[in-house]
Each structure stands twice: as structure tokens, then as C-alpha cells.
Design a protein around this motif. Structure first.
Motif, PDB file in Angstrom:
ATOM      1  N   VAL A   1       0.860  -1.185   0.000  1.00 54.50           N
ATOM      2  CA  VAL A   1       0.000   0.000   0.000  1.00 54.50           C
ATOM      3  C   VAL A   1       0.894   1.232   0.000  1.00 54.50           C
ATOM      4  CG1 VAL A   1      -1.787   1.270   1.243  1.00 54.50           C
ATOM      5  CG2 VAL A   1      -1.842  -1.240   1.178  1.00 54.50           C
ATOM      6  N   THR A   2       0.671   2.122  -0.949  1.00 51.11           N
ATOM      7  CA  THR A   2       1.564   3.249  -1.206  1.00 51.11           C
ATOM      8  C   THR A   2       1.519   4.317  -0.124  1.00 51.11           C
ATOM      9  OG1 THR A   2       1.166   2.865  -3.554  1.00 51.11           O
ATOM     10  CG2 THR A   2       2.180   4.960  -2.954  1.00 51.11           C
ATOM     11  N   ALA A   3       0.330   4.601   0.364  1.00 53.58           N
ATOM     12  CA  ALA A   3       0.126   5.658   1.356  1.00 53.58           C
ATOM     13  C   ALA A   3      -1.089   5.265   2.202  1.00 53.58           C
ATOM     14  CB  ALA A   3      -0.087   7.011   0.676  1.00 53.58           C
ATOM     15  N   ASP A   4      -1.486   6.113   3.138  1.00 53.29           N
ATOM     16  CA  ASP A   4      -2.716   5.847   3.881  1.00 53.29           C
ATOM     17  C   ASP A   4      -3.895   6.204   2.988  1.00 53.29           C
ATOM     18  OD1 ASP A   4      -1.119   5.124   5.945  1.00 53.29           O
ATOM     19  OD2 ASP A   4      -1.647   6.783   7.273  1.00 53.29           O
ATOM     20  N   LEU A   5      -4.745   5.209   2.698  1.00 50.98           N
ATOM     21  CA  LEU A   5      -5.796   5.354   1.687  1.00 50.98           C
ATOM     22  C   LEU A   5      -7.179   5.145   2.275  1.00 50.98           C
ATOM     23  CD1 LEU A   5      -4.249   3.047  -1.093  1.00 50.98           C
ATOM     24  CD2 LEU A   5      -3.853   5.499  -0.794  1.00 50.98           C
ATOM     25  N   LEU A   6      -8.131   5.834   1.685  1.00 51.55           N
ATOM     26  CA  LEU A   6      -9.537   5.505   1.872  1.00 51.55           C
ATOM     27  C   LEU A   6      -9.915   4.534   0.759  1.00 51.55           C
ATOM     28  CD1 LEU A   6     -12.447   5.838   2.953  1.00 51.55           C
ATOM     29  CD2 LEU A   6     -12.652   7.833   1.439  1.00 51.55           C
ATOM     30  N   LEU A   7     -10.313   3.330   1.132  1.00 51.66           N
ATOM     31  CA  LEU A   7     -10.686   2.328   0.138  1.00 51.66           C
ATOM     32  C   LEU A   7     -11.947   2.775  -0.598  1.00 51.66           C
ATOM     33  CD1 LEU A   7     -10.313  -0.488  -1.125  1.00 51.66           C
ATOM     34  CD2 LEU A   7     -11.679  -1.407   0.774  1.00 51.66           C
ATOM     35  N   LEU A   8     -11.882   2.796  -1.933  1.00 49.36           N
ATOM     36  CA  LEU A   8     -13.026   3.223  -2.751  1.00 49.36           C
ATOM     37  C   LEU A   8     -13.771   2.041  -3.343  1.00 49.36           C
ATOM     38  CD1 LEU A   8     -11.489   6.285  -4.663  1.00 49.36           C
ATOM     39  CD2 LEU A   8     -12.899   6.299  -2.591  1.00 49.36           C
ATOM     40  N   SER A   9     -13.051   1.102  -3.942  1.00 49.02           N
ATOM     41  CA  SER A   9     -13.694  -0.047  -4.576  1.00 49.02           C
ATOM     42  C   SER A   9     -12.674  -1.158  -4.733  1.00 49.02           C
ATOM     43  CB  SER A   9     -14.270   0.347  -5.945  1.00 49.02           C
ATOM     44  OG  SER A   9     -13.227   0.789  -6.810  1.00 49.02           O
ATOM     45  N   SER A  10     -13.183  -2.366  -5.023  1.00 48.44           N
ATOM     46  CA  SER A  10     -12.266  -3.490  -5.201  1.00 48.44           C
ATOM     47  C   SER A  10     -12.889  -4.517  -6.139  1.00 48.44           C
ATOM     48  CB  SER A  10     -11.934  -4.136  -3.854  1.00 48.44           C
ATOM     49  OG  SER A  10     -12.954  -5.016  -3.445  1.00 48.44           O
ATOM     50  N   SER A  11     -12.079  -5.505  -6.494  1.00 49.89           N
ATOM     51  CA  SER A  11     -12.531  -6.557  -7.403  1.00 49.89           C
ATOM     52  C   SER A  11     -13.350  -7.624  -6.692  1.00 49.89           C
ATOM     53  CB  SER A  11     -11.317  -7.220  -8.066  1.00 49.89           C
ATOM     54  OG  SER A  11     -10.467  -7.777  -7.057  1.00 49.89           O
ATOM     55  N   GLU A  12     -13.362  -7.625  -5.369  1.00 51.56           N
ATOM     56  CA  GLU A  12     -14.025  -8.675  -4.607  1.00 51.56           C
ATOM     57  C   GLU A  12     -15.507  -8.353  -4.386  1.00 51.56           C
ATOM     58  OE1 GLU A  12     -12.281 -11.570  -3.706  1.00 51.56           O
ATOM     59  OE2 GLU A  12     -11.002 -10.524  -5.150  1.00 51.56           O
TER      60      GLU A  12
ATOM     61  N   ASP B   1     -19.654   1.400  -5.812  1.00 52.98           N
ATOM     62  CA  ASP B   1     -20.327   1.394  -7.113  1.00 52.98           C
ATOM     63  C   ASP B   1     -19.446   1.963  -8.221  1.00 52.98           C
ATOM     64  OD1 ASP B   1     -22.548   0.318  -5.924  1.00 52.98           O
ATOM     65  OD2 ASP B   1     -23.583   2.245  -5.661  1.00 52.98           O
ATOM     66  N   LEU B   2     -18.365   2.649  -7.857  1.00 52.26           N
ATOM     67  CA  LEU B   2     -17.461   3.194  -8.880  1.00 52.26           C
ATOM     68  C   LEU B   2     -16.729   2.083  -9.610  1.00 52.26           C
ATOM     69  CD1 LEU B   2     -15.889   6.147  -6.824  1.00 52.26           C
ATOM     70  CD2 LEU B   2     -17.752   6.288  -8.501  1.00 52.26           C
TER      71      LEU B   2
ATOM     72  N   LYS C   1     -15.895   7.029 -14.197  1.00 53.06           N
ATOM     73  CA  LYS C   1     -16.577   7.309 -12.934  1.00 53.06           C
ATOM     74  C   LYS C   1     -15.581   7.735 -11.850  1.00 53.06           C
ATOM     75  CE  LYS C   1     -20.578   4.240 -13.503  1.00 53.06           C
ATOM     76  NZ  LYS C   1     -21.305   3.071 -12.919  1.00 53.06           N
ATOM     77  N   LEU C   2     -14.447   7.053 -11.807  1.00 50.10           N
ATOM     78  CA  LEU C   2     -13.431   7.388 -10.800  1.00 50.10           C
ATOM     79  C   LEU C   2     -12.869   8.786 -11.044  1.00 50.10           C
ATOM     80  CD1 LEU C   2     -11.598   3.939 -10.650  1.00 50.10           C
ATOM     81  CD2 LEU C   2     -12.795   5.021  -8.725  1.00 50.10           C
TER      82      LEU C   2
ATOM     83  N   CYS D   1      -7.725  -2.968  -6.383  1.00 47.23           N
ATOM     84  CA  CYS D   1      -8.569  -2.065  -5.609  1.00 47.23           C
ATOM     85  C   CYS D   1      -8.138  -0.632  -5.909  1.00 47.23           C
ATOM     86  CB  CYS D   1      -8.486  -2.348  -4.098  1.00 47.23           C
ATOM     87  SG  CYS D   1      -6.950  -1.826  -3.314  1.00 47.23           S
ATOM     88  N   PHE D   2      -9.029   0.305  -5.669  1.00 45.70           N
ATOM     89  CA  PHE D   2      -8.746   1.725  -5.842  1.00 45.70           C
ATOM     90  C   PHE D   2      -8.858   2.409  -4.477  1.00 45.70           C
ATOM     91  CE2 PHE D   2      -9.747   0.588 -10.162  1.00 45.70           C
ATOM     92  CZ  PHE D   2      -8.934   1.412 -10.937  1.00 45.70           C
ATOM     93  N   GLY D   3      -7.963   3.377  -4.240  1.00 45.14           N
ATOM     94  CA  GLY D   3      -7.982   4.088  -2.972  1.00 45.14           C
ATOM     95  C   GLY D   3      -7.686   5.566  -3.157  1.00 45.14           C
TER      96      GLY D   3
END
Length: 358
Positions: A149-160, A189-190, A196-197, A247-249
Motif C-alpha cells: 500500500v503506497t500511502a494511507d488510503l480511503l478504500l473506494l472499490s475493489s474486485s471482490e 459502485d465506482l 466514474k473514478l 482495488c482503488f484508494g
């Protein structure tokens, strides 16, 4: 209000709360948040010598022998060559400096390796490969399976399903079992739709940088609604993505402001309990040495008063020298003569013993 005053106000405001907007670098840069570059090294080419010497002379023995060196260049009290002190002192300082330089070079190499890692960042509606150190607060990044994980992230979406991700936090808390994080449904939902992102303009208001690994508070404002954020929706720098294709964050904290680096603290001069014990022992030995020199100086004072005049043929006095002044010079002369009472090799032997046991 002056620019300086405004800057101080912003700095104070950042310590109270953090505000950021997704995909808006210009807005986020106005708060002057830290970039994602890290620095764990203590020195650079110009600061190494003065800072390292300053740290080494915090050891009482080193400061004591520097003081002796100063005394030995005064001809009225010196009975030994300054060479006898400067050689062992320079040797001890050089060996320690070489070790500190080697350690710091390794830190520089490690920093460069981490700062130059690559990650996919959403810029101008496209995913681009960027260095970790170029990532900014408010950027949206894509992580793939087994990536750090590159930095402290807010998780937005994932493949799961249900927008879950699985992370390994061994580098943060030493635990090897996988932990689960879940994104908010509104951001889940993104998906992986870049359009959308790229249009996502949610604003986050959260706590300032801190070192609490198990707690996070904040809110996400998006589409006229506010959503509470907690630790279960945050991915911390130092974690590793596992069993999750992607995942996107959203970057909340970067570089030195991440919880990982906040827990690391600033690199300081290593001072063990043995170092502190050595300082106490050196102070006790120096006190004993001072007592001996005082006794000898007092003896010289009385000898000068009673017998000194009988030896002026062989030991002529300088004009104006009194018995008290002679005793004063004698005190410092004996400090030089008896300097071996405090052995400079004490630290070298102690360090060698610690390294052998290690």
C-alpha cells in the motif's frame, strides 16, 4: 494578515483536522500537505560532520578528552604533548563516524528504493505509472494483488464481492493473519470504471496525522450526503494487498504523515542503557580525579609558601606569580598528567562487547 501569519494559521489548522478533495490537486496543494516521499536518513553531505561530532560529544568521555586537548595546548600547564590525546580521540571519533556514515548511506539507499517504486495513479482521466514520491494527497491510485500500500488510503472499490479487500499488516503490527477492509457502498459502485473514478469529487474531513493504528475518524461528503469513516475503510501504508485482484484508494496521508512513519519517529542518536551507565561512571571517575588534583594543588600551595623560595635558583618564578597562582596551574597540570584515570578505550571495549554478544 501577512503571508507568514497565514502560513502559521494554516499549519495550526492542519493539526486540528484534514480536509481534501478527490481528483483536485490544485485544491489540496493549497493546504501544503506532505508529499509521499519519505526520509529516514539523519545526515547529508554537508551536515554529516557537524551533526555527527555534536552527537558524539554528548558522550561525556569524548567531551572530557576534548577538554584535555585544549589544556594541553596551553604551555604554562601542559607537561605532555597534545599528540598523546589527539591521536586516540581522533581514532575513536573516526571509527564511530565511519559506522554512522555506513548506516546512514544504507538509509539513503533504502529511502531511494522505496521512493522510486511505481504505482498507477489516476491523472487527467488516465492511469499513469508514477513514482511513490510523486503521489499527492487527494490522488486516486490503483493497487494490484501482492503490492504494498503506497500511502494511507480511503478504500473506494475493489474486485471482490461487497468491495472487500484482504491485507497483511505484518510490517505494522507483526501479525501475519489477513485482515478484511470494506469500502462504502456509495464508492464501491465506482468499480474500476476510470470515467466514474475520474469524475469522483468526494470531500473528506478527517482527523489530523497521528500514530494510532487502530483508530480513524472522519466523514466523506459526496452527492449531497455525508458518510462516516472508520478504521475498517482505511488501508495503511506498510500493508500488503493479498487475495485481491485490484482495488482503488484515495490518498489521505502521504510520506511522513502516514501512520507508519508517525510511529517510526525521527532518527536519533542511539543511546543505550550501557551508554548512560558509562556516562555515570565517567562522572564518578572524573570526580575522583578532581579530588586528587585539588589535594595535590593544595600541597603545592603550602610547599610554595614554605619551601618554594629555596628553589628559585633552579625553578625561577615568573614575575608576579604567587603561591595561589602556582597552585592553580598545578591543578590543571595534574588533570593532564592523571588523564589516564579516565580511559578513552572504555567506550571502544564496551561497544566491542555489545557487538560480540549481538
Amino acid at each position: 494578515m501577512s503571508f507568514f501569519g497565514l502560513d502559521c494559521f494554516r499549519k495550526e489548522e492542519r493539526e486540528l483536522e484534514r480536509k481534501l478533495r478527490a481528483n483536485d490537486r490544485e485544491y489540496n496543494l493549497s493546504f501544503r500537505y506532505a508529499t509521499n516521499a519519505i526520509k529516514t536518513s539523519k545526515y547529508n553531505l554537508f551536515t554529516f560532520l557537524p551533526l555527527n561530532l555534536f552527537e558524539q560529544f554528548q558522550r561525556i568521555a569524548n567531551a572530557y578528552f576534548l577538554f584535555l586537548l585544549v589544556l594541553q595546548v596551553i604551555p604554562q600547564i601542559s607537561s605532555l604533548s597534545w599528540f598523546t590525546t589527539v591521536v586516540p580521540l581522533v581514532l575513536v571519533l573516526s571509527v564511530t563516524a565511519a559506522k554512522d556514515a555506513t548506516d546512514d548511506i544504507n538509509r539513503h539507499r533504502s529511502d531511494n528504493q522505496v521512493n522510486n517504486r511505481k504505482v498507477q495513479v489516476l491523472i487527467d482521466r488516465k492511469l499513469r505509472s508514477e513514482k511513490w514520491m510523486d503521489v499527492q494527497v487527494g490522488d486516486i491510485i490503483k493497487l494490484e494483488n501482492n503490492q504494498f500500500v503506497t500511502a494511507d488510503l480511503l478504500l473506494l472499490s475493489s474486485s471482490e464481492p461487497l468491495n472487500l479487500v484482504y491485507i497483511e499488516t505484518a510490517e505494522l503490527d507483526g501479525e501475519t493473519n489477513l485482515k478484511v477492509r470494506q469500502a462504502l457502498p456509495v464508492t464501491g459502485d465506482l468499480g474500476d470504471d476510470i470515467e466514474k473514478l475520474a469524475d469522483f469529487n468526494g470531500e473528506v474531513l478527517c482527523e489530523p496525522p497521528n500514530n494510532r493504528l487502530d483508530r480513524f475518524t472522519g466523514t466523506l461528503a459526496f452527492s449531497g450526503q455525508k458518510y462516516p469513516l472508520d478504521n475498517e475503510k482505511i488501508l495503511l501504508r506498510g500493508c500488503t494487498l493479498r487475495n485481491t485482484e485490484w482495488c482503488f484508494g484515495l490518498v489521505l496521508f502521504g510520506g511522513p504523515e502516514t501512520k507508519l512513519m508517525q510511529n517510526c519517529g525521527k532518527s536519533t542518536f542511539k543511546r543505550t542503557s550501557i551508554d548512560r551507565l558509562m556516562n555515570v561512571l565517567v562522572l564518578c571517575i572524573f570526580g575522583f580525579l578532581a579530588c586528587m588534583c585539588i589535594i595535590l594543588a593544595i600541597g603545592n600551595y603550602f610547599w610554595e609558601l614554605n619551601k618554594g623560595s629555596q628553589f628559585t635558583v633552579f625553578l625561577p618564578r615568573l614575575d608576579g606569580n604567587s603561591a595561589a597562582f602556582s597552585a592553580f596551574l598545578t591543578f590543571w597540570s595534574y588533570v593532564i598528567i592523571l588523564n589516564t584515570v579516565v580511559p578513552i578505550s572504555l567506550y571502544v571495549r564496551t561497544t566491542r562487547g555489545l557487538n560480540t554478544r549481538a
